[in-house]
Write a protein that holds these residues in place. Sequence first.
Motif, PDB file in Angstrom:
ATOM      1  N   ALA A  86       0.829  -1.211   0.000  1.00  0.00           N
ATOM      2  CA  ALA A  86       0.000   0.000   0.000  1.00  0.00           C
ATOM      3  C   ALA A  86       0.865   1.264   0.000  1.00  0.00           C
ATOM      4  CB  ALA A  86      -0.933  -0.009   1.211  1.00  0.00           C
ATOM      5  N   VAL A  87       1.887   1.296   0.850  1.00  0.00           N
ATOM      6  CA  VAL A  87       2.760   2.475   0.914  1.00  0.00           C
ATOM      7  C   VAL A  87       3.482   2.664  -0.426  1.00  0.00           C
ATOM      8  CG1 VAL A  87       4.833   3.426   2.003  1.00  0.00           C
ATOM      9  CG2 VAL A  87       3.044   2.413   3.415  1.00  0.00           C
ATOM     10  N   GLY A  88       4.023   1.587  -0.981  1.00  0.00           N
ATOM     11  CA  GLY A  88       4.722   1.683  -2.258  1.00  0.00           C
ATOM     12  C   GLY A  88       3.817   2.123  -3.383  1.00  0.00           C
ATOM     13  N   TYR A  89       2.598   1.614  -3.406  1.00  0.00           N
ATOM     14  CA  TYR A  89       1.651   1.977  -4.466  1.00  0.00           C
ATOM     15  C   TYR A  89       1.311   3.468  -4.422  1.00  0.00           C
ATOM     16  CZ  TYR A  89      -2.703   2.187  -7.094  1.00  0.00           C
ATOM     17  OH  TYR A  89      -3.696   2.544  -7.984  1.00  0.00           O
ATOM     18  N   PHE A  90       0.982   3.948  -3.212  1.00  0.00           N
ATOM     19  CA  PHE A  90       0.584   5.349  -3.115  1.00  0.00           C
ATOM     20  C   PHE A  90       1.759   6.298  -3.319  1.00  0.00           C
ATOM     21  CE2 PHE A  90      -3.103   3.479  -0.916  1.00  0.00           C
ATOM     22  CZ  PHE A  90      -4.071   3.966  -1.767  1.00  0.00           C
ATOM     23  N   LEU A  91       2.964   5.914  -2.880  1.00  0.00           N
ATOM     24  CA  LEU A  91       4.135   6.756  -3.155  1.00  0.00           C
ATOM     25  C   LEU A  91       4.461   6.773  -4.647  1.00  0.00           C
ATOM     26  CD1 LEU A  91       6.574   6.053  -0.189  1.00  0.00           C
ATOM     27  CD2 LEU A  91       5.358   8.173  -0.712  1.00  0.00           C
ATOM     28  N   ASP A  92       4.299   5.631  -5.318  1.00  0.00           N
ATOM     29  CA  ASP A  92       4.514   5.588  -6.770  1.00  0.00           C
ATOM     30  C   ASP A  92       3.535   6.498  -7.507  1.00  0.00           C
ATOM     31  OD1 ASP A  92       6.745   4.050  -7.215  1.00  0.00           O
ATOM     32  OD2 ASP A  92       5.646   2.167  -7.300  1.00  0.00           O
ATOM     33  N   ARG A  93       2.286   6.468  -7.084  1.00  0.00           N
ATOM     34  CA  ARG A  93       1.283   7.329  -7.739  1.00  0.00           C
ATOM     35  C   ARG A  93       1.578   8.792  -7.470  1.00  0.00           C
ATOM     36  NH1 ARG A  93      -4.825   5.685  -7.419  1.00  0.00           N
ATOM     37  NH2 ARG A  93      -4.792   7.688  -8.439  1.00  0.00           N
ATOM     38  N   TRP A  94       1.994   9.098  -6.250  1.00  0.00           N
ATOM     39  CA  TRP A  94       2.234  10.498  -5.876  1.00  0.00           C
ATOM     40  C   TRP A  94       3.485  11.049  -6.555  1.00  0.00           C
ATOM     41  CZ3 TRP A  94       5.171  12.477  -1.222  1.00  0.00           C
ATOM     42  CH2 TRP A  94       4.939  13.835  -1.025  1.00  0.00           C
ATOM     43  N   LEU A  95       4.571  10.221  -6.585  1.00  0.00           N
ATOM     44  CA  LEU A  95       5.840  10.684  -7.143  1.00  0.00           C
ATOM     45  C   LEU A  95       6.025  10.307  -8.616  1.00  0.00           C
ATOM     46  CD1 LEU A  95       8.131   9.805  -4.118  1.00  0.00           C
ATOM     47  CD2 LEU A  95       7.220  12.052  -4.738  1.00  0.00           C
ATOM     48  N   GLY A  96       5.189   9.416  -9.148  1.00  0.00           N
ATOM     49  CA  GLY A  96       5.275   9.012 -10.544  1.00  0.00           C
ATOM     50  C   GLY A  96       6.513   8.193 -10.855  1.00  0.00           C
ATOM     51  N   THR A  97       6.901   7.277  -9.990  1.00  0.00           N
ATOM     52  CA  THR A  97       8.139   6.515 -10.182  1.00  0.00           C
ATOM     53  C   THR A  97       7.922   5.178 -10.886  1.00  0.00           C
ATOM     54  OG1 THR A  97       7.910   5.709  -7.922  1.00  0.00           O
ATOM     55  CG2 THR A  97       9.386   7.574  -8.277  1.00  0.00           C
ATOM     56  N   LYS A  98       6.737   4.889 -11.351  1.00  0.00           N
ATOM     57  CA  LYS A  98       6.444   3.740 -12.209  1.00  0.00           C
ATOM     58  C   LYS A  98       6.796   2.379 -11.584  1.00  0.00           C
ATOM     59  CE  LYS A  98       7.048   6.407 -16.390  1.00  0.00           C
ATOM     60  NZ  LYS A  98       7.765   6.567 -17.633  1.00  0.00           N
ATOM     61  N   GLY A  99       6.486   2.179 -10.322  1.00  0.00           N
ATOM     62  CA  GLY A  99       6.606   0.845  -9.727  1.00  0.00           C
ATOM     63  C   GLY A  99       7.872   0.553  -8.967  1.00  0.00           C
ATOM     64  N   ILE A 100       8.836   1.447  -9.005  1.00  0.00           N
ATOM     65  CA  ILE A 100      10.097   1.173  -8.308  1.00  0.00           C
ATOM     66  C   ILE A 100       9.881   1.177  -6.792  1.00  0.00           C
ATOM     67  CG2 ILE A 100      12.412   2.081  -7.837  1.00  0.00           C
ATOM     68  CD1 ILE A 100      12.458   3.022 -10.753  1.00  0.00           C
ATOM     69  N   LEU A 101       9.178   2.181  -6.303  1.00  0.00           N
ATOM     70  CA  LEU A 101       8.931   2.243  -4.857  1.00  0.00           C
ATOM     71  C   LEU A 101       8.013   1.115  -4.394  1.00  0.00           C
ATOM     72  CD1 LEU A 101       8.610   6.083  -4.249  1.00  0.00           C
ATOM     73  CD2 LEU A 101      10.525   4.568  -3.724  1.00  0.00           C
ATOM     74  N   LEU A 102       7.116   0.661  -5.262  1.00  0.00           N
ATOM     75  CA  LEU A 102       6.258  -0.480  -4.927  1.00  0.00           C
ATOM     76  C   LEU A 102       7.107  -1.708  -4.637  1.00  0.00           C
ATOM     77  CD1 LEU A 102       3.341  -1.657  -4.827  1.00  0.00           C
ATOM     78  CD2 LEU A 102       3.655  -2.234  -7.219  1.00  0.00           C
ATOM     79  N   ILE A 103       8.056  -1.993  -5.487  1.00  0.00           N
ATOM     80  CA  ILE A 103       8.933  -3.152  -5.299  1.00  0.00           C
ATOM     81  C   ILE A 103       9.790  -2.988  -4.048  1.00  0.00           C
ATOM     82  CG2 ILE A 103      10.876  -4.425  -6.293  1.00  0.00           C
ATOM     83  CD1 ILE A 103       9.619  -3.811  -9.059  1.00  0.00           C
ATOM     84  N   VAL A 104      10.324  -1.777  -3.853  1.00  0.00           N
ATOM     85  CA  VAL A 104      11.180  -1.523  -2.686  1.00  0.00           C
ATOM     86  C   VAL A 104      10.392  -1.738  -1.396  1.00  0.00           C
ATOM     87  CG1 VAL A 104      12.411   0.291  -1.423  1.00  0.00           C
ATOM     88  CG2 VAL A 104      12.771   0.012  -3.880  1.00  0.00           C
ATOM     89  N   PHE A 105       9.179  -1.201  -1.322  1.00  0.00           N
ATOM     90  CA  PHE A 105       8.414  -1.313  -0.087  1.00  0.00           C
ATOM     91  C   PHE A 105       7.847  -2.717   0.123  1.00  0.00           C
ATOM     92  CE2 PHE A 105       8.748   3.248  -0.020  1.00  0.00           C
ATOM     93  CZ  PHE A 105       8.853   3.512   1.340  1.00  0.00           C
ATOM     94  N   ILE A 106       7.575  -3.448  -0.943  1.00  0.00           N
ATOM     95  CA  ILE A 106       7.177  -4.854  -0.774  1.00  0.00           C
ATOM     96  C   ILE A 106       8.345  -5.645  -0.197  1.00  0.00           C
ATOM     97  CG2 ILE A 106       6.617  -6.986  -2.011  1.00  0.00           C
ATOM     98  CD1 ILE A 106       4.784  -5.363  -3.801  1.00  0.00           C
TER      99      ILE A 106
END
Length: 110
Positions: A56-76
């Motif tokens: 959840a944190v990675g998804y919302f940070l990706d949407r907010w910052l527009g990083t295309k999934g990188i933060l999603l993978i990092v936070f998972i």
Amino acid sequence: MVDTLKPLPYISNLSHARGGMGNKFNFKEQRTNAEYLALTMQLGLTMAGSIGLGLAVGYFLDRWLGTKGILLIVFILLGVLGGGATCYRQIMDLNKDLKPPGRNKEQDQG
């Protein structure tokens, strides 16, 4: 008319219906089994919650910052590592409570 009353067969075999335990029910053994079952469920929920929070944190940070999934993978991955560390600590805490058979307080102190 009935001269004698016979017990019903299902009542006389009641101890067999309970697994043949009779009056020898071991509460300590059942409590230990219940504690292991509770720990197993707790470990699963801990891992699922940690990974879900990371997702959840990675998804919302990706949407907010527009990083295309990188933060999603990092936070998972952080969720997996954090959940694994928490589960490890829970298992080690359980091992502290259970002493090996044949040991007493005098052997633990010396």
